[in-house]
Design a protein around this motif. Structure first.
Motif, short mmCIF file in Angstrom:
data_model
loop_
_atom_site.label_atom_id
_atom_site.label_comp_id
_atom_site.label_asym_id
_atom_site.label_seq_id
_atom_site.Cartn_x
_atom_site.Cartn_y
_atom_site.Cartn_z
N UNK A 21 3.23 1.47 -9.19
CA UNK A 21 3.99 2.71 -9.69
C UNK A 21 2.66 3.80 -8.88
N UNK A 22 1.45 3.79 -9.08
CA UNK A 22 0.48 4.55 -8.19
C UNK A 22 0.52 4.61 -6.99
N UNK A 23 0.84 3.50 -6.23
CA UNK A 23 1.13 3.49 -4.69
C UNK A 23 2.38 4.29 -4.34
N UNK A 24 3.49 3.88 -5.24
CA UNK A 24 4.76 4.48 -4.89
C UNK A 24 4.67 5.92 -5.18
N UNK A 25 4.03 6.37 -6.20
CA UNK A 25 3.80 8.08 -6.60
C UNK A 25 3.30 8.79 -5.24
N UNK A 38 15.53 7.52 -7.01
CA UNK A 38 14.79 7.16 -8.20
C UNK A 38 14.16 5.82 -7.98
N UNK A 39 13.01 5.88 -8.15
CA UNK A 39 12.04 4.65 -7.74
C UNK A 39 11.74 3.89 -9.27
N UNK A 40 12.02 3.07 -9.77
CA UNK A 40 11.65 2.38 -11.05
C UNK A 40 10.60 1.20 -10.77
N UNK A 41 9.18 1.10 -11.39
CA UNK A 41 8.53 0.35 -10.85
C UNK A 41 8.23 -0.35 -12.25
N UNK A 42 7.68 -1.71 -12.00
CA UNK A 42 7.26 -2.60 -13.14
C UNK A 42 5.94 -1.91 -13.86
N UNK A 43 5.87 -1.93 -15.04
CA UNK A 43 4.81 -1.38 -16.05
C UNK A 43 3.55 -1.09 -15.22
N UNK A 44 3.05 0.15 -15.18
CA UNK A 44 1.86 0.44 -14.59
C UNK A 44 0.60 -0.47 -15.10
N UNK A 45 0.78 -0.83 -16.25
CA UNK A 45 -0.51 -1.54 -16.77
C UNK A 45 -0.73 -2.82 -16.30
N UNK A 78 0.65 -1.10 -0.06
CA UNK A 78 -0.18 0.14 0.08
C UNK A 78 0.77 1.01 -0.14
N UNK A 79 0.20 2.36 -0.22
CA UNK A 79 0.86 3.70 -0.25
C UNK A 79 1.82 3.86 1.32
N UNK A 80 0.81 3.47 2.14
CA UNK A 80 1.23 3.67 3.62
C UNK A 80 2.41 2.79 3.96
N UNK A 81 2.45 1.74 3.54
CA UNK A 81 3.81 0.74 3.53
C UNK A 81 4.95 1.13 2.69
N UNK A 82 4.49 1.82 1.77
CA UNK A 82 5.79 2.31 0.88
C UNK A 82 6.54 3.52 1.67
N UNK A 99 0.40 -3.42 -12.60
CA UNK A 99 0.42 -3.68 -11.20
C UNK A 99 -0.02 -2.03 -10.44
N UNK A 100 -0.53 -1.89 -9.40
CA UNK A 100 -0.64 -0.72 -8.58
C UNK A 100 0.72 -0.18 -7.93
#
Length: 316
Positions: free
Chosen positions: A99-103, A87-94, A67-71, A96-97
């Motif tokens: 990218x959204x939660x890390x942002x 810099x946080x590089x995430x798996x493609x946003x298509x 979750x965003x809180x955990x991150x 997984x969530x």
């Protein structure tokens, strides 16, 4: 200025490479038959995962993004106090969530980081960015390796981010799934229609194994073979030929959802190793992480390299 790189557990890289470069792995939660596992890319746990056969048919497996809180809490504890730029590089946003939660977590961190840095005795400001890698598995690993290379060149923060976002469009990925129906079911849950019903049908009834090839996470069947080993040999020959013709970063990333004994027996692997050694390219060979294996299926393979536009058939 100390720059840190963060990836998530869908990023496949050799453990020793990640540790040597102080790469921070953002965990992913895996739920298998109701049992929860935290995938932190720890090699002993990954090896046990493969030996236990947890993803064989009959097992139900899913992944859940932190979750965003955990991150947020991880960033405040592990990143803000160690780095000046992250810099946080995430798996493609298509897929997984993350990218959204890390942002969301990053935005919160940027508003509250001062106290944590003061307690840790770190002076100066902290800045951070989250990048959608548009990659999966070995492709995400290749991007991370190239990013670490760029960090070593001490680029400015803006130049670094620009180079990363430009480079990701040049990564070509090959995926060989072991079980087409498993992959198709997973892909449909994430809106990926690249694996057609026809290919899934052929894969099960006629023992035809496809090679899925494309830029980043967007792949299409590029070859069909009568066995997994034949597909692997085609991919190894493709990669060796592409390395000999030239690549845009001195890495080839290869992750396999197999035990190490099975990996060493892969047909064509030694040819690829020789091509890499002769051309000054490092082969980043790893076991596919738990998160990756859940997404693409046990026994699968993913290879990534960066090159000018080309087709799989150009080098096989």
């Amino acid at each position: 200025m100390r720059v840190g790189l963060i990836v998530d557990s869908a990023c496949d890289l050799p453990y020793e490479f990640s540790r040597r470069h102080d790469l921070f792995v953002l965990p992913v939660t895996a739920v298998i038959d109701g049992q929860t596992y935290i995938d932190e890319h720890e090699p002993v746990r990954t090896q046990e995962f493969y030996q236990s056969g947890l993803l064989l048919k009959g097992h139900h497996a899913e992944t859940q993004a932190f979750s965003a809180r955990q991150i947020h809490d991880l960033f405040m504890e592990k990143i803000v106090t160690r780095f000046d730029v992250a810099i946080c590089e995430t798996v493609t946003r298509s897929r997984s969530l993350i990218f959204q939660n890390a942002t969301e977590a990053m935005n919160s961190v940027m508003a509250h980081y001062q106290g944590a840095r003061k307690v840790a005795g770190r002076d100066g400001k902290f800045s951070m960015g989250v990048v959608d890698s548009r990659q999966i598995f070995a492709g995400q690993g290749l991007l991370a390796a190239h990013t670490l290379r760029l960090i070593g060149q001490k680029l400015s923060e803006n130049a670094l981010r620009h180079e990363v976002e430009t480079f990701t469009d040049k990564i070509h990925t090959c995926v060989i799934p072991r079980d087409m129906h498993y992959l198709r079911q997973r892909a449909r849950k994430h809106g990926d229609k690249s694996v057609s019903a026809l290919v899934a049908f052929l894969g099960e009834t006629l023992n035809i194994t496809p090679v899925i090839f494309g830029l980043g996470a967007e792949g299409q069947p590029a070859a069909r073979t009568r066995s997994f080993d034949a597909a692997v040999e085609k991919v190894m020959n493709y990669a060796a030929g592409r390395v000999e013709a030239g690549v845009l970063t001195p890495y080839v990333s290869l992750s396999c959802g197999l035990t190490w004994t099975e990996i060493e027996d892969l047909p064509g692997l030694n040819r690829l190793r020789d091509a890499c050694e002769q051309n000054g390219v490092e082969l980043l060979l790893s076991q596919m992480g738990i998160t990756s294996s859940i997404h693409v299926g046990p026994g699968s393979l993913c290879l990534a390299l960066a090159a000018e536009p080309h087709q799989f058939s150009d080098f096989r």
